[in-house]
Design an enzyme around this catalytic site. Structure first.
Site, mmCIF file in Angstrom:
data_model
loop_
_atom_site.group_PDB
_atom_site.id
_atom_site.type_symbol
_atom_site.label_atom_id
_atom_site.label_comp_id
_atom_site.label_asym_id
_atom_site.label_seq_id
_atom_site.Cartn_x
_atom_site.Cartn_y
_atom_site.Cartn_z
ATOM 1 N N PRO A 2 -20.043 -3.448 30.129
ATOM 2 C CA PRO A 2 -21.335 -3.324 29.454
ATOM 3 C C PRO A 2 -21.754 -4.629 28.797
ATOM 4 O O PRO A 2 -20.928 -5.337 28.216
ATOM 5 C CB PRO A 2 -21.078 -2.229 28.419
ATOM 6 C CG PRO A 2 -19.905 -1.471 28.922
ATOM 7 C CD PRO A 2 -19.063 -2.472 29.647
ATOM 8 N N GLU A 3 -23.030 -4.944 28.902
ATOM 9 C CA GLU A 3 -23.580 -6.124 28.256
ATOM 10 C C GLU A 3 -24.460 -5.667 27.097
ATOM 11 O O GLU A 3 -24.487 -4.482 26.752
ATOM 12 C CB GLU A 3 -24.340 -6.969 29.279
ATOM 13 C CG GLU A 3 -23.433 -7.430 30.432
ATOM 14 C CD GLU A 3 -24.144 -8.298 31.464
ATOM 15 O OE1 GLU A 3 -25.102 -9.009 31.091
ATOM 16 O OE2 GLU A 3 -23.751 -8.272 32.646
ATOM 17 N N HIS A 96 -10.572 12.290 30.559
ATOM 18 C CA HIS A 96 -10.021 11.054 30.011
ATOM 19 C C HIS A 96 -10.355 10.902 28.525
ATOM 20 O O HIS A 96 -10.517 9.777 28.035
ATOM 21 C CB HIS A 96 -10.539 9.858 30.803
ATOM 22 C CG HIS A 96 -10.226 9.939 32.269
ATOM 23 N ND1 HIS A 96 -8.943 9.806 32.763
ATOM 24 C CD2 HIS A 96 -11.029 10.164 33.348
ATOM 25 C CE1 HIS A 96 -8.962 9.942 34.083
ATOM 26 N NE2 HIS A 96 -10.214 10.147 34.460
ATOM 27 N N ARG A 117 -10.092 4.069 32.344
ATOM 28 C CA ARG A 117 -9.162 2.994 32.679
ATOM 29 C C ARG A 117 -8.323 2.521 31.496
ATOM 30 O O ARG A 117 -7.472 1.653 31.657
ATOM 31 C CB ARG A 117 -9.941 1.821 33.285
ATOM 32 C CG ARG A 117 -10.678 2.220 34.570
ATOM 33 C CD ARG A 117 -11.520 1.092 35.112
ATOM 34 N NE ARG A 117 -12.239 1.481 36.311
ATOM 35 C CZ ARG A 117 -13.163 0.732 36.920
ATOM 36 N NH1 ARG A 117 -13.474 -0.457 36.422
ATOM 37 N NH2 ARG A 117 -13.768 1.165 38.010
#
Length: 286
Positions: A2-3, A96, A117
């Site tokens: 993400p930016e 998750h 992740r």
């Protein structure tokens, strides 16, 4: 990763749904999600319990939740797949789910940190005098910050003696710009990614900054850029700016300005997308 636009979308959602609420209990479901917190999961949960969250803040790609009663903040690292979701308390747990924050107000919603992740996480840090978590005090202001100093940025560019895309990604010079929005801004500015920063005039660097701001604001208007289901806002919704990209991911597609096929080149373990006609490579001195 993400930016700035994606992180700002999440910050705005947290401001609406979490600011002013007091944490009743914290449940750490995976130790990697708090690996950046020095005391580990039990300490993180104990110190955060009973604390009231202030207005969420952001600098560049970094997001944090200040605690009103203490000079501490919860720093959120989204990593590649981290999500901060506001969910009904009775909603099924995500596969998750890593951390859960319950509140004491009976509103029926909780904050969940979900990370497929496990590259991201939450951690508690002391604040600097400026109100930043101390571990990100070195991060430069971002181009949407009203206190961003354009003149100082131009001088830093000239002094750095690097190439323009490297400078855009240097978080000590300007924060929040990643690979996607760098390519988009450079396409709009008609600058090749390997253009030396020493060759940029003050007018040219100001023009580039204008394009950086424009592309980020355009992305914010549609919720950011989502290429898969890993980036979502606090309500689990994807952004749509990927439909408006002019450069990134458009290899062999016609340039929207001149029709020349766009190219992709490997660059610093990433890819750079550009138009070979509109963004001519700098000449190599012999």
């Amino acid at each position: 990763m993400p930016e700035l636009p994606e992180v700002e979308v999440v910050r705005r959602g947290l401001e609406r749904w979490v600011a002013g609420r007091t944490v009743a209990a914290v449940e750490v479901l995976h130790p990697r999600a708090v690996r950046r917190h020095a005391g580990g999961g039990p300490d993180f949960a104990a110190r955060l319990g009973g604390q009231t969250i202030g207005v969420p803040q952001r600098r560049g790609k970094y997001l944090w939740l200040p605690l009103l009663e203490r000079d501490l903040s919860v720093l959120g690292h989204l990593g590649m797949s981290g999500q901060l979701l506001v969910q009904p308390e009775d909603a099924p747990d995500e596969k998750h789910l890593r951390i859960r924050l319950r509140f004491d107000d009976g509103a029926g919603t909780e904050l969940r940190f979900v990370d497929q992740r496990t590259f991201g996480g939450l951690s508690l840090h002391e604040n600097t005098a400026d109100g930043l978590p101390d571990v990100i005090a070195h991060i430069a202001r971002d181009p949407l910050d009203p206190l961003f100093d354009e003149g100082a940025y131009h001088l830093a560019l000239r002094a750095k003696r690097t190439t323009v895309k490297r400078a855009l990604l240097d978080q000590s010079l300007i924060s929040g710009v990643g690979n996607i929005y760098a390519d988009e801004a450079l396409w709009r500015a008609k600058l090749h990614y390997e253009r030396p920063t020493a060759a940029l005039t003050r007018l040219r660097s100001a023009e580039l900054l204008g394009h950086v701001r424009d592309v980020m604001n355009a992305a914010l208007d549609v919720g950011g850029t989502s290429f898969d289901s890993l980036y979502v806002n606090v309500n689990g919704e994807s952004g749509y700016f990927d439909r408006s990209l002019d450069a990134y991911g458009r290899e062999d597609e016609p340039c929207r300005r001149c029709g020349t096929p766009m190219r992709r080149r490997a660059w610093m373990n990433r890819s750079s997308y550009f138009c070979p006609r509109c963004q001519r490579a700098p000449r190599v001195s012999s």
